[in-house]
Write an enzyme that holds these catalytic residues in place. Structure first.
Site, PDB file in Angstrom:
ATOM      1  N   HIS A 263       6.783   0.275   6.456  1.00 28.62           N
ATOM      2  CA  HIS A 263       7.196  -0.009   7.830  1.00 28.62           C
ATOM      3  C   HIS A 263       6.456   0.908   8.786  1.00 28.62           C
ATOM      4  CE1 HIS A 263       9.776  -0.680  11.325  1.00 28.62           C
ATOM      5  NE2 HIS A 263      10.036  -1.829  10.737  1.00 28.62           N
ATOM      6  N   GLU A 325      12.639  -7.125   5.132  1.00 28.13           N
ATOM      7  CA  GLU A 325      12.245  -8.426   4.577  1.00 28.13           C
ATOM      8  C   GLU A 325      12.543  -8.539   3.089  1.00 28.13           C
ATOM      9  OE1 GLU A 325      11.873 -10.134   6.948  1.00 28.13           O
ATOM     10  OE2 GLU A 325      10.026  -9.955   8.076  1.00 28.13           O
TER      11      GLU A 325
HETATM   12  N1  COA Z   1       1.689  -2.334   0.117  1.00 24.18           N
HETATM   13  C1  COA Z   1       0.571  -1.620  -0.184  1.00 24.18           C
HETATM   14  N2  COA Z   1      -0.017  -0.765   0.660  1.00 24.18           N
HETATM   15  C2  COA Z   1       0.555  -0.613   1.867  1.00 24.18           C
HETATM   16  C3  COA Z   1       1.724  -1.292   2.244  1.00 24.18           C
HETATM   17  C4  COA Z   1       2.280  -2.182   1.315  1.00 24.18           C
HETATM   18  N3  COA Z   1       3.388  -2.876   1.600  1.00 24.18           N
HETATM   19  N4  COA Z   1       2.065  -0.937   3.493  1.00 24.18           N
HETATM   20  C5  COA Z   1       1.141  -0.069   3.901  1.00 24.18           C
HETATM   21  N5  COA Z   1       0.227   0.132   2.914  1.00 24.18           N
HETATM   22  C6  COA Z   1      -0.934   1.015   2.948  1.00 24.18           C
HETATM   23  C7  COA Z   1      -2.086   0.354   3.682  1.00 24.18           C
HETATM   24  O1  COA Z   1      -2.884  -0.403   2.828  1.00 24.18           O
HETATM   25  C8  COA Z   1      -2.820   1.535   4.252  1.00 24.18           C
HETATM   26  O2  COA Z   1      -3.606   2.093   3.232  1.00 24.18           O
HETATM   27  P1  COA Z   1      -5.101   2.630   3.528  1.00 24.18           P
HETATM   28  O3  COA Z   1      -4.907   3.739   4.532  1.00 24.18           O
HETATM   29  O4  COA Z   1      -5.578   3.077   2.210  1.00 24.18           O
HETATM   30  O5  COA Z   1      -5.846   1.462   4.078  1.00 24.18           O
HETATM   31  C9  COA Z   1      -1.688   2.541   4.553  1.00 24.18           C
HETATM   32  O6  COA Z   1      -0.592   2.166   3.706  1.00 24.18           O
HETATM   33  C10 COA Z   1      -1.225   2.483   5.989  1.00 24.18           C
HETATM   34  O7  COA Z   1      -1.025   1.109   6.332  1.00 24.18           O
HETATM   35  P2  COA Z   1      -1.033   0.575   7.824  1.00 24.18           P
HETATM   36  O8  COA Z   1      -1.408  -0.872   7.812  1.00 24.18           O
HETATM   37  O9  COA Z   1      -1.814   1.489   8.698  1.00 24.18           O
HETATM   38  O10 COA Z   1       0.490   0.754   8.214  1.00 24.18           O
HETATM   39  P3  COA Z   1       1.214   0.083   9.431  1.00 24.18           P
HETATM   40  O11 COA Z   1       2.196   1.036   9.952  1.00 24.18           O
HETATM   41  O12 COA Z   1       0.214  -0.447  10.386  1.00 24.18           O
HETATM   42  O13 COA Z   1       1.890  -1.167   8.726  1.00 24.18           O
HETATM   43  C11 COA Z   1       3.343  -2.695   7.767  1.00 24.18           C
HETATM   44  C12 COA Z   1       3.223  -1.388   8.557  1.00 24.18           C
HETATM   45  C13 COA Z   1       4.784  -3.149   7.753  1.00 24.18           C
HETATM   46  C14 COA Z   1       2.498  -3.771   8.454  1.00 24.18           C
HETATM   47  C15 COA Z   1       2.850  -2.479   6.313  1.00 24.18           C
HETATM   48  O14 COA Z   1       3.627  -1.501   5.684  1.00 24.18           O
HETATM   49  C16 COA Z   1       2.789  -3.756   5.509  1.00 24.18           C
HETATM   50  O15 COA Z   1       1.779  -4.461   5.561  1.00 24.18           O
HETATM   51  N6  COA Z   1       3.872  -4.102   4.741  1.00 24.18           N
HETATM   52  C17 COA Z   1       3.889  -5.314   3.994  1.00 24.18           C
HETATM   53  C18 COA Z   1       4.243  -6.496   4.886  1.00 24.18           C
HETATM   54  C19 COA Z   1       5.698  -6.485   5.273  1.00 24.18           C
HETATM   55  O16 COA Z   1       6.577  -6.242   4.467  1.00 24.18           O
HETATM   56  N7  COA Z   1       5.940  -6.804   6.551  1.00 24.18           N
HETATM   57  C20 COA Z   1       7.275  -6.821   7.093  1.00 24.18           C
HETATM   58  C21 COA Z   1       7.506  -5.621   7.976  1.00 24.18           C
HETATM   59  S1  COA Z   1       9.175  -5.490   8.498  1.00 24.18           S
END
Ligand code: COA
Length: 379
Positions: A263, A325
């Site tokens: 998150h 989710e």
């Molecule tokens: N699975 C695997 N790796 C994950 C991850 C996940 N669910 N969530 C984050 N990461 C990793 C990213 O790949 C990234 O790695 P890197 O630095 O090696 O590229 C790192 O963690 C940071 O990710 P980032 O995209 O910058 O975090 P964010 O704060 O922008 O993203 C979410 C938050 C929710 C978009 C992200 O955690 C995600 O994609 N989750 C899965 C989708 C999901 O469940 N969405 C519903 C949200 S309520």
């Protein structure tokens, strides 16, 4: 001309750039909800989410967002009637939607259907929100049903009628209670991406329907509201708790994300995951399909536990725990919704939050218009 460009670019080159997904930016003040990421706490208009979900109906949460207090019994009845009338009105005008509901993707269909609504000038904000939220319930549940759509019963509470319009069978009171708890849990959540999108549209003095359409567009993405369907696909693919380790390890080695984990704000487990688990436990206790729900819950918990371990190894710098989710998927499946309808159901509740933010933005906000830093692209 080049001097002019240089002069113009000077101020944006000096300004600190917020390129990191605006993670540290506070873009508005709000009295609607507070997301405390370190503590794992969600407050909805003064009430911890866990004190509302499963304890008050969706109607109350909606009233709370707009009026800042829980409703009296007549006020609750008024919201219930407003939502019921809105469902009825939307159902009666479905022919005007053309092919919108025939679109193959449920969120595309919802976006296109809502786009057919028009703002009523001078509408009181809660009345307007009820009109939009009621219509979304009808559009979301009618998608994929062709002519076998179930007409609404305007006198029923919103969650009960939502499930009734969705299922081919009559929902049990426990299923209605579980869905109601879900709808309350996700009604608002700070400055999330779809709420921000809605506020940007509202900040231009555009209308509420347009803001809601923008919110739907943002919610559709799997990084935001589109994750619960893929969470269920993942649980299906894993099948049994013993298979979780290998499946997750292969997925992470392919550098794919685990849906339902991580998150932007929470650094601990999403508090809404606890609330939804509680609702699921209550549903399981009351259900005749107890073993099915229990099996799913056991699998989900095992996958979550293993995902947490593996994600900690891959990202020691950043805690990645279950988000809302993860258990949304299990709960919405348990109440009988098809997975194509998960994100539209999320939208059907969050639309109330979007509308409340639109009202706030109108009253206190200013045009949202950040800047960009120009980088020369000519080679
Ligand atoms: N699975 C695997 N790796 C994950 C991850 C996940 N669910 N969530 C984050 N990461 C990793 C990213 O790949 C990234 O790695 P890197 O630095 O090696 O590229 C790192 O963690 C940071 O990710 P980032 O995209 O910058 O975090 P964010 O704060 O922008 O993203 C979410 C938050 C929710 C978009 C992200 O955690 C995600 O994609 N989750 C899965 C989708 C999901 O469940 N969405 C519903 C949200 S309520």
């Amino acid at each position: 001309l080049s001097r002019l460009i240089n002069m113009k670019s000077t101020d944006t080159t000096r300004a600190p750039i917020q390129g990191n997904g605006l993670a540290e930016v506070v873009a508005a003040t709000t009295r609607l909800s507070d997301v405390a990421g370190e503590q794992g706490r969600l407050v909805l208009a003064g009430y911890p989410a866990e004190d509302l979900a499963g304890r008050v109906p969706f109607e109350d949460a909606m009233f709370l967002l707009f009026r800042g207090a829980l409703p009296t019994a007549p006020e609750r009845a008024w919201v219930q009637d407003a939502l019921g009338d809105a469902r009825e009105a939307a159902f009666e005008r479905m022919d005007e939607l053309g092919d919108a509901l025939a679109l193959p993707d449920a969120m595309d269909a919802l976006r296109a259907s809502v786009a057919h609504l028009t703002a009523v000038p001078g509408d009181e904000p809660l009345t307007e929100a009820a009109r939009i939220v009621g219509a979304i319930a009808v559009f979301a549940t009618a998608w994929g049903r062709g002519t076998s759509r179930v007409p609404p019963n305007a006198r029923l509470p919103h969650a009960a009628d939502y499930l009734r319009m969705t299922s081919t069978r009559a929902p049990s009171p426990a299923e209605v209670a579980a869905l109601d708890a879900y709808l309350v849990t996700v009604i608002d959540h700070g400055m999330n991406a779809s709420t921000f999108a809605a506020r940007v549209v509202a900040s231009t003095a555009s209308d509420t329907v347009s803001a809601v359409v923008a919110g739907i567009g943002a919610l559709k993405g799997k990084l935001h509201g589109g994750a619960p369907g893929p969470v269920l696909d993942m649980l299906d693919a894993i099948g049994e708790p013993e298979a979780a380790r290998a499946w997750l390890s292969e997925t992470l080695c392919r550098r794919e994300r685990i849906m339902g984990m991580g998150h932007r704000i929470y650094r601990v487990r999403d508090p809404r995951a606890f609330v939804l688990e509680r609702a699921l436990a209550q549903l399981e206790a009351a259900s005749t399909a107890r073993s099915l729900i229990g099996h799913r819950l056991r699998l989900a918990r095992a996958v979550e536990k293993e995902a947490e371990i593996q994600l900690a190894a891959h990202h020691p710098e950043r805690p990645l725990k279950a988000n809302v989710e993860f258990y949304t998927a299990v709960l919405l499946e348990a109440v009988g919704l098809p997975r194509t309808q998960f994100t539209p159901t999320f939208a059907s509740s969050r639309a109330a939050g979007w509308c409340a933010h639109v009202e706030e933005q109108r009253r206190f906000g200013r045009l949202i218009r950040p800047r960009s830093r120009y980088t020369e692209s000519r080679r």
